[in-house]
Enzyme design. Structure first.
Site, short mmCIF file in Angstrom:
data_model
loop_
_atom_site.label_atom_id
_atom_site.label_comp_id
_atom_site.label_asym_id
_atom_site.label_seq_id
_atom_site.Cartn_x
_atom_site.Cartn_y
_atom_site.Cartn_z
N ARG A 48 0.87 -1.18 0.00
CA ARG A 48 0.00 0.00 0.00
C ARG A 48 0.91 1.23 0.00
O ARG A 48 2.13 1.10 0.08
CB ARG A 48 -1.02 0.00 1.17
CG ARG A 48 -0.64 -0.61 2.46
CD ARG A 48 0.45 0.07 3.19
NE ARG A 48 0.23 1.49 3.33
CZ ARG A 48 1.17 2.38 3.57
NH1 ARG A 48 2.43 1.99 3.72
NH2 ARG A 48 0.89 3.66 3.68
N ALA A 50 0.61 5.09 -2.17
CA ALA A 50 0.36 5.36 -3.60
C ALA A 50 1.57 5.06 -4.51
O ALA A 50 1.42 4.35 -5.51
CB ALA A 50 -0.12 6.80 -3.76
N GLN A 205 -1.80 2.20 9.82
CA GLN A 205 -0.53 2.44 9.13
C GLN A 205 0.45 3.19 10.02
O GLN A 205 1.66 2.98 9.95
CB GLN A 205 -0.75 3.26 7.85
CG GLN A 205 -1.44 2.52 6.73
CD GLN A 205 -2.93 2.76 6.74
OE1 GLN A 205 -3.53 2.96 7.79
NE2 GLN A 205 -3.55 2.71 5.59
N ASP A 246 -2.46 10.84 -2.17
CA ASP A 246 -2.80 9.77 -3.13
C ASP A 246 -3.23 10.34 -4.47
O ASP A 246 -3.23 9.63 -5.47
CB ASP A 246 -3.92 8.88 -2.57
CG ASP A 246 -3.33 7.88 -1.59
OD1 ASP A 246 -3.00 8.30 -0.46
OD2 ASP A 246 -3.15 6.72 -1.97
O1 MRU Z 1 -4.47 3.10 2.14
P1 MRU Z 1 -3.01 3.39 2.02
O2 MRU Z 1 -2.21 2.87 3.17
O3 MRU Z 1 -2.46 2.93 0.67
O4 MRU Z 1 -2.93 4.96 2.06
C1 MRU Z 1 -1.67 5.56 2.03
C2 MRU Z 1 -1.70 7.03 2.17
O5 MRU Z 1 -2.73 7.63 2.32
C3 MRU Z 1 -0.40 7.74 2.02
O6 MRU Z 1 -0.41 8.91 2.77
C4 MRU Z 1 -0.17 8.09 0.55
O7 MRU Z 1 -0.36 6.97 -0.27
C5 MRU Z 1 1.16 8.65 0.32
S1 MRU Z 1 2.41 7.41 0.54
C6 MRU Z 1 3.90 8.05 0.12
#
Ligand code: MRU
Length: 347
Positions: A48, A50, A205, A246
Site C-alpha cells: 500500500r 500510492a 498504518q 494519493d
Molecule cells: O491506504 P493506504 O495505506 O495505501 O494509504 C496511504 C496514504 O494515504 C499515504 O499517505 C499516501 O499513499 C502517500 S504514501 C507516500
C-alpha cells in the site's frame, strides 16, 4: 540511497511483496507470479502507499502483457485495454496506479504496432517497470531534500515537533518516502525534536508501519491516537503537519488517508502550517477539483475488527479510505516537478 526496509523484492520470475497487513510483528513475503496475484496484493493491501502501488502495478502489467501474448500473439485493442482496467480497479483513489499502468500500456501498444518479438517485449516492458521504480526512488530523495531545505529555512536552527498521518515512508514508496522522507532528512540534520505519529485507524498504518520505520531510524516519536491531534495543537506542541498524498488535482486539492482533512482544519484553526509531499506521479493533471476524486470504500470488517479480533457488534459501517483536503488548507506541496499551477516550495 535505497533504505533497508523495502515493500517488495524483484525476482527473476516473480515479485515478492512484503505483507504489510502483518507488520511489524510478522515478516511474510507474498510471492506474486501473475497479474492477478499482484492485483490481489494491491487490493488486499499487502502492499500500500500510492507510489509503491504504482511500481508494483507496473511489474504486474509485465506479467499480464506476457500472458496475453502467449495466448494471442496479436492481441486485440480491447484485450490490451482490459489489462490496464483490471489493475486500475484494485484501488481507485491512488492515481499513481493509473499513471504507472498508462505508461506501461503506451509502451506495450507501441511494441505491438512495431510487431516486436516476444523477447523484446518482455525486456522492454520489464525495463519500463524498473525505470518507474528507479524514478520513484530518485524522486523521493529530491522531494525530501527540497522539503527539508524549505522547512529548515523557515525555522532556522529549531528542533521541530512534527505531526504526521498514515505511513509515507520506505514501505509506501520505492525510496526513502515522501512526508516521512522529509522527516528523515530533517532528522539527519539534527532538526527533529519529536514526531507525533497518528495511529491511523482502521488499518493502523501509523501504529504498525510509521512507528516501526521511525523506531528503526531512531527518530524520537510519540504514537498518538488520531483524536489527540487537536489537543496537542491547542497546547502549542506542534510546529507543523506534513502528510503524503494519493491524488493531487490541478487546483491543488489533495486526497490522502482518511483523517487528513480534519487534521488540516485543526492546523488552520491553530495557525499551524500544513504541508504535503508527493512525487510527480501523484498529480492528476486532468482533474480540476478535489470533489471529482473517486474515494475508495473498503470492507466493513476492517473497522469492526482489529487484527482479526471483533471489537464491535455487527452494525453497519462506513469505511471511506480517503478524504480530500482543499488547496486552501495547504501551505505548500513539496514535489519534484516544476508546474507553477501548484503552490509549491520552489522544487
Ligand atoms: O491506504 P493506504 O495505506 O495505501 O494509504 C496511504 C496514504 O494515504 C499515504 O499517505 C499516501 O499513499 C502517500 S504514501 C507516500
Amino acid at each position: 540511497m535505497i533504505p533497508a526496509i523495502v515493500p517488495f523484492r524483484i525476482k527473476k520470475k516473480s515479485i515478492e511483496i512484503l505483507n504489510q497487513r502483518l507488520l511489524p510483528h510478522t515478516v511474510d513475503w507474498v510471492s506474486c507470479k501473475s497479474m492477478k496475484d499482484v492485483f490481489v496484493s494491491i487490493r488486499e493491501m499487502h502492499v500500500r502507499g500510492a507510489p509503491a502501488i504504482g511500481i508494483v502495478a507496473a511489474y504486474g502489467y509485465v506479467f499480464g502483457a506476457l500472458k496475453l501474448m502467449k495466448k494471442n500473439f496479436s492481441p486485440k485493442l480491447d484485450e490490451v485495454t482490459a489489462l490496464k482496467e483490471y489493475l486500475d480497479s484494485a484501488r481507485p483513489t491512488a492515481v499513481n496506479l493509473m499513471w504507472a499502468t498508462t505508461r506501461m500500456e503506451q509502451i506495450f501498444t507501441k511494441l505491438l504496432a512495431e510487431k516486436a518479438d516476444m523477447g523484446a517485449i518482455k525486456e522492454t516492458l520489464f525495463l519500463e517497470a524498473a525505470a518507474i521504480h528507479r524514478e520513484d526512488e530518485e524522486s523521493c530523495s529530491r522531494m525530501s531534500h527540497a522539503g527539508a531545505d524549505y522547512i529548515a529555512s523557515k525555522w532556522p536552527g529549531k528542533k521541530l515537533r512534527i505531526l504526521t498521518h498514515c505511513n509515507t515512508g520506505a514501505l509506501a514508496t520505492g525510496g526513502i518516502g515522501t512526508a516521512l522522507g522529509v522527516i528523515r532528512i530533517l532528522h539527519q540534520r539534527g532538526l527533529v525534536e519529536v514526531i507525533y505519529a497518528d495511529e491511523t485507524r482502521p488499518y493502523l498504518q501509523g501504529a504498525r508501519l510509521t512507528a516501526y520505520e521511525l523506531k528503526v531510524e531512531k527518530i524520537p516519536m510519540y504514537l498518538i491516537a488520531d483524536s489527540m491531534a487537536g489537543f496537542l495543537m491547542k497546547q502549542g506542541k506542534v510546529d507543523l503537519v506534513i502528510t503524503g498524498a494519493d491524488r493531487i488535482t490541478k487546483r491543488g486539492d489533495v486526497a490522502n488517508k482518511i483523517g487528513t482533512f480534519p487534521l488540516s482544519v485543526l492546523a488552520k484553526e491553530h495557525g499551524i502550517p500544513f504541508y504535503v509531499a508527493a512525487p510527480e506521479s501523484t498529480f492528476d493533471r486532468e482533474m480540476e477539483h478535489g470533489d471529482s476524486i473517486p474515494i475508495e470504500e473498503r470492507p466493513a470488517y476492517e473497522v469492526l475488527e482489529i487484527q482479526g479480533k471483533k471489537v464491535a457488534p455487527d452494525v453497519p459501517v462506513l469505511n471511506y479510505s480517503f478524504d480530500v483536503t482543499p488547496a486552501e488548507n495547504i501551505e505548500a506541496i513539496f514535489h519534484d516537478g516544476s508546474d507553477k499551477v501548484f503552490r509549491s516550495a520552489k522544487l
